[in-house]
Design a protein around this motif. Sequence first.
Motif, PDB file in Angstrom:
ATOM      1  N   GLY A 214      46.430 -27.430  -9.715  1.00  0.00           N
ATOM      2  CA  GLY A 214      46.814 -27.587 -11.124  1.00  0.00           C
ATOM      3  C   GLY A 214      45.910 -28.596 -11.818  1.00  0.00           C
ATOM      4  N   THR A 215      45.661 -29.702 -11.144  1.00  0.00           N
ATOM      5  CA  THR A 215      44.828 -30.770 -11.713  1.00  0.00           C
ATOM      6  C   THR A 215      43.415 -30.268 -11.970  1.00  0.00           C
ATOM      7  N   CYS A 216      42.912 -29.511 -11.006  1.00  0.00           N
ATOM      8  CA  CYS A 216      41.539 -29.072 -11.098  1.00  0.00           C
ATOM      9  C   CYS A 216      41.358 -28.027 -12.217  1.00  0.00           C
TER      10      CYS A 216
ATOM     11  N   LEU B 114      51.553 -32.033 -19.712  1.00  0.00           N
ATOM     12  CA  LEU B 114      50.670 -31.189 -18.895  1.00  0.00           C
ATOM     13  C   LEU B 114      50.594 -31.722 -17.467  1.00  0.00           C
ATOM     14  N   ASP B 115      50.702 -33.054 -17.322  1.00  0.00           N
ATOM     15  CA  ASP B 115      50.705 -33.664 -15.992  1.00  0.00           C
ATOM     16  C   ASP B 115      51.936 -33.192 -15.206  1.00  0.00           C
ATOM     17  N   MET B 116      53.063 -33.117 -15.917  1.00  0.00           N
ATOM     18  CA  MET B 116      54.297 -32.681 -15.251  1.00  0.00           C
ATOM     19  C   MET B 116      54.125 -31.260 -14.700  1.00  0.00           C
ATOM     20  N   LEU B 117      53.534 -30.401 -15.546  1.00  0.00           N
ATOM     21  CA  LEU B 117      53.360 -29.017 -15.110  1.00  0.00           C
ATOM     22  C   LEU B 117      52.337 -28.908 -13.985  1.00  0.00           C
ATOM     23  N   ARG B 118      51.211 -29.645 -14.126  1.00  0.00           N
ATOM     24  CA  ARG B 118      50.187 -29.479 -13.082  1.00  0.00           C
ATOM     25  C   ARG B 118      50.641 -30.071 -11.757  1.00  0.00           C
ATOM     26  N   THR B 119      51.493 -31.096 -11.813  1.00  0.00           N
ATOM     27  CA  THR B 119      52.006 -31.648 -10.552  1.00  0.00           C
ATOM     28  C   THR B 119      52.872 -30.611  -9.839  1.00  0.00           C
ATOM     29  N   SER B 120      53.707 -29.908 -10.623  1.00  0.00           N
ATOM     30  CA  SER B 120      54.521 -28.824 -10.039  1.00  0.00           C
ATOM     31  C   SER B 120      53.634 -27.802  -9.352  1.00  0.00           C
ATOM     32  N   VAL B 121      52.531 -27.455 -10.032  1.00  0.00           N
ATOM     33  CA  VAL B 121      51.611 -26.469  -9.458  1.00  0.00           C
ATOM     34  C   VAL B 121      50.964 -27.044  -8.183  1.00  0.00           C
ATOM     35  N   ASN B 122      50.559 -28.316  -8.248  1.00  0.00           N
ATOM     36  CA  ASN B 122      49.921 -28.933  -7.079  1.00  0.00           C
ATOM     37  C   ASN B 122      50.790 -28.834  -5.837  1.00  0.00           C
ATOM     38  N   ILE B 123      52.056 -29.157  -5.988  1.00  0.00           N
ATOM     39  CA  ILE B 123      52.900 -29.161  -4.782  1.00  0.00           C
ATOM     40  C   ILE B 123      53.250 -27.722  -4.354  1.00  0.00           C
TER      41      ILE B 123
ATOM     42  N   ALA C 288      41.513 -37.417  -6.778  1.00  0.00           N
ATOM     43  CA  ALA C 288      42.587 -37.964  -7.624  1.00  0.00           C
ATOM     44  C   ALA C 288      43.777 -38.376  -6.769  1.00  0.00           C
ATOM     45  N   ALA C 289      44.329 -39.551  -7.062  1.00  0.00           N
ATOM     46  CA  ALA C 289      45.518 -39.986  -6.320  1.00  0.00           C
ATOM     47  C   ALA C 289      46.711 -39.151  -6.782  1.00  0.00           C
ATOM     48  N   ALA C 290      47.726 -39.062  -5.899  1.00  0.00           N
ATOM     49  CA  ALA C 290      48.868 -38.196  -6.224  1.00  0.00           C
ATOM     50  C   ALA C 290      49.901 -38.933  -7.085  1.00  0.00           C
ATOM     51  N   VAL C 291      49.420 -39.531  -8.166  1.00  0.00           N
ATOM     52  CA  VAL C 291      50.300 -40.313  -9.036  1.00  0.00           C
ATOM     53  C   VAL C 291      50.151 -39.853 -10.492  1.00  0.00           C
ATOM     54  N   PRO C 292      51.087 -40.210 -11.361  1.00  0.00           N
ATOM     55  CA  PRO C 292      50.991 -39.749 -12.751  1.00  0.00           C
ATOM     56  C   PRO C 292      49.672 -40.175 -13.410  1.00  0.00           C
ATOM     57  N   GLY C 293      49.066 -39.245 -14.119  1.00  0.00           N
ATOM     58  CA  GLY C 293      47.883 -39.567 -14.916  1.00  0.00           C
ATOM     59  C   GLY C 293      46.577 -39.663 -14.144  1.00  0.00           C
ATOM     60  N   ALA C 294      46.592 -39.454 -12.830  1.00  0.00           N
ATOM     61  CA  ALA C 294      45.358 -39.604 -12.040  1.00  0.00           C
ATOM     62  C   ALA C 294      44.314 -38.560 -12.439  1.00  0.00           C
ATOM     63  N   GLY C 295      44.775 -37.371 -12.761  1.00  0.00           N
ATOM     64  CA  GLY C 295      43.856 -36.291 -13.143  1.00  0.00           C
ATOM     65  C   GLY C 295      43.087 -36.641 -14.405  1.00  0.00           C
ATOM     66  N   LEU C 296      43.765 -37.279 -15.344  1.00  0.00           N
ATOM     67  CA  LEU C 296      43.135 -37.673 -16.606  1.00  0.00           C
ATOM     68  C   LEU C 296      42.037 -38.711 -16.344  1.00  0.00           C
TER      69      LEU C 296
ATOM     70  N   THR D 237      58.768 -36.097 -11.975  1.00  0.00           N
ATOM     71  CA  THR D 237      58.149 -37.367 -11.575  1.00  0.00           C
ATOM     72  C   THR D 237      56.646 -37.422 -11.865  1.00  0.00           C
ATOM     73  N   SER D 238      56.000 -36.263 -12.069  1.00  0.00           N
ATOM     74  CA  SER D 238      54.533 -36.218 -12.262  1.00  0.00           C
ATOM     75  C   SER D 238      53.791 -36.843 -11.107  1.00  0.00           C
ATOM     76  N   SER D 239      54.356 -36.824  -9.929  1.00  0.00           N
ATOM     77  CA  SER D 239      53.649 -37.405  -8.788  1.00  0.00           C
ATOM     78  C   SER D 239      53.863 -36.576  -7.524  1.00  0.00           C
ATOM     79  N   SER D 240      52.758 -36.051  -6.989  1.00  0.00           N
ATOM     80  CA  SER D 240      52.865 -35.266  -5.750  1.00  0.00           C
ATOM     81  C   SER D 240      53.320 -36.161  -4.605  1.00  0.00           C
ATOM     82  N   ALA D 241      52.882 -37.447  -4.622  1.00  0.00           N
ATOM     83  CA  ALA D 241      53.252 -38.355  -3.534  1.00  0.00           C
ATOM     84  C   ALA D 241      54.755 -38.628  -3.564  1.00  0.00           C
TER      85      ALA D 241
HETATM   86  N1  ASP Z   1      50.035 -36.256 -11.254  1.00  0.00           N
HETATM   87  C1  ASP Z   1      49.266 -35.355 -10.452  1.00  0.00           C
HETATM   88  C2  ASP Z   1      49.840 -35.298  -9.034  1.00  0.00           C
HETATM   89  O1  ASP Z   1      50.432 -36.251  -8.581  1.00  0.00           O
HETATM   90  C3  ASP Z   1      47.822 -35.686 -10.422  1.00  0.00           C
HETATM   91  C4  ASP Z   1      47.243 -35.512 -11.809  1.00  0.00           C
HETATM   92  O2  ASP Z   1      47.306 -36.433 -12.611  1.00  0.00           O
HETATM   93  O3  ASP Z   1      46.794 -34.407 -12.118  1.00  0.00           O
HETATM   94  O4  ASP Z   1      49.708 -34.296  -8.376  1.00  0.00           O
END
Ligand code: ASP
Length: 420
Positions: free
Chosen positions: A321-323, A395-404, A360-368, A282-286
């Motif tokens: 992951g985002t950071c 990369l967003d998909m992977l970093r979101t996995s790391v974030n959660i 960054a919001a917990a949604v796809p592409g927020a990190g970018l 989902t690329s979204s932590s939320a």
């Molecule tokens: N998609 C990431 C998240 O929801 C945020 C980001 O874009 O890095 O955790």
Amino acid sequence: MKKIALHWQILIGIVGGILVGFLCIQFAVGKEFVIDWIKPFGTIFINLLKLIAIPLIIVSLIKGVSDLKDTTQLSGLGLRTLGLYLLTTIIAVTLGLGLVNLVQPGGFLSNETREEMLRSFGGVVDEKVEEVTAIEEMRGPLQPLVDIVPENIFESASANSNMLQIIFFSIIVGIAMILLPFNQVEAFKRIMDSGNAIVLKIVDIIMFFSPYGVFALMAALVAEAPSLDVFKALGVYSLTVVAGLLIIVYGVYSLFIYFFSHMSPVQFFKGIFPAQLLGFSTSSSAATLPVTMECTEKNLKVRKDVLSFVLPIGATVNMDGTCLYQAVAAIFIAQVMGYDLSTAEQLSVIVTATLASIGAAAVPGAGLLMLVIVLESIGVSPAGIALIFAVDRPLDMLRTSVNITGDAMVAVLMNKYGKE
Ligand code: ASP
């Protein structure tokens, strides 16, 4: 027949979606078919998860906080949680900075690719940069703090991007409940308990459809992906980010779990796997939050009062992951565009990427999007984001996995500070 575990079903959905996506794009009308007939099911699935995120945060956080013994316990848990979030974020950004300086991925990008990326994605990026810069220009240094306190809770609840405001309100309600005599809050507490049970049941129902949802998301992703050549051109940059993410998860988090919890790292990774897969799809932590909470409670046995406080906050503010990605991306862009960054500028990346990942919001592409702020702080033109735009989604998909995973790790470590 023995029922296949949910995480295997999700994995089958991911692989199946990728295969079907590839198959479809071999045909002239394949891409259109996927977008018209398969993608909507992925969108419905993400909408369902987002739909339940705010009710889940409200009921579980009010219940979690009011279940704590007293406000001292809450402030103890709160300070430790935030401290640990900040620590892991700083470790991640420092690691990213170290790796990107070591590997120097900027040196691997040919002039041709550079020109092509800037040409192809310049337009879209310009719009995003303008958006962020316009907002940033109007903001004072304390604005992020002001943004946390809503003036109208119903307005906050109307957008998922206001999660921190909802969290703030729910914590205050929980605190008021701790401070009042039990007989005055008993009825409301029961409502919250039932609300919590209902929301969790809804999560179960949504998760029943998750294999199909991720199937649709992955098929659409493949159908809409840019050509493989782009990935080759940006291979060293992408690999640097991926290497950093792997080190954070399997190195740093394993060490934290091994030394500071009563669980083995293997047990931890097994328990959080379904949420990792969903974060990836989902690329979204939320959107992943309901499942992160479920895995942390059922598989990792974290107390409810702890996880319902730690995880919603983590989903919005803790993004290791985002950071890490922002540090690598910012320096990579600087390398390609020929900027020679001083040590002080590199160090300022640590500060800005930390803040940008928190914001960054917990949604796809927020990190970018937040990368604009990091680049501006070191004087690099944000237009350089065009260079990495094409590979951002994987990369967003992977970093979101790391974030959660980072959020769950902190929840496990905080378990001992719950109510005995
Ligand atoms: N998609 C990431 C998240 O929801 C945020 C980001 O874009 O890095 O955790």
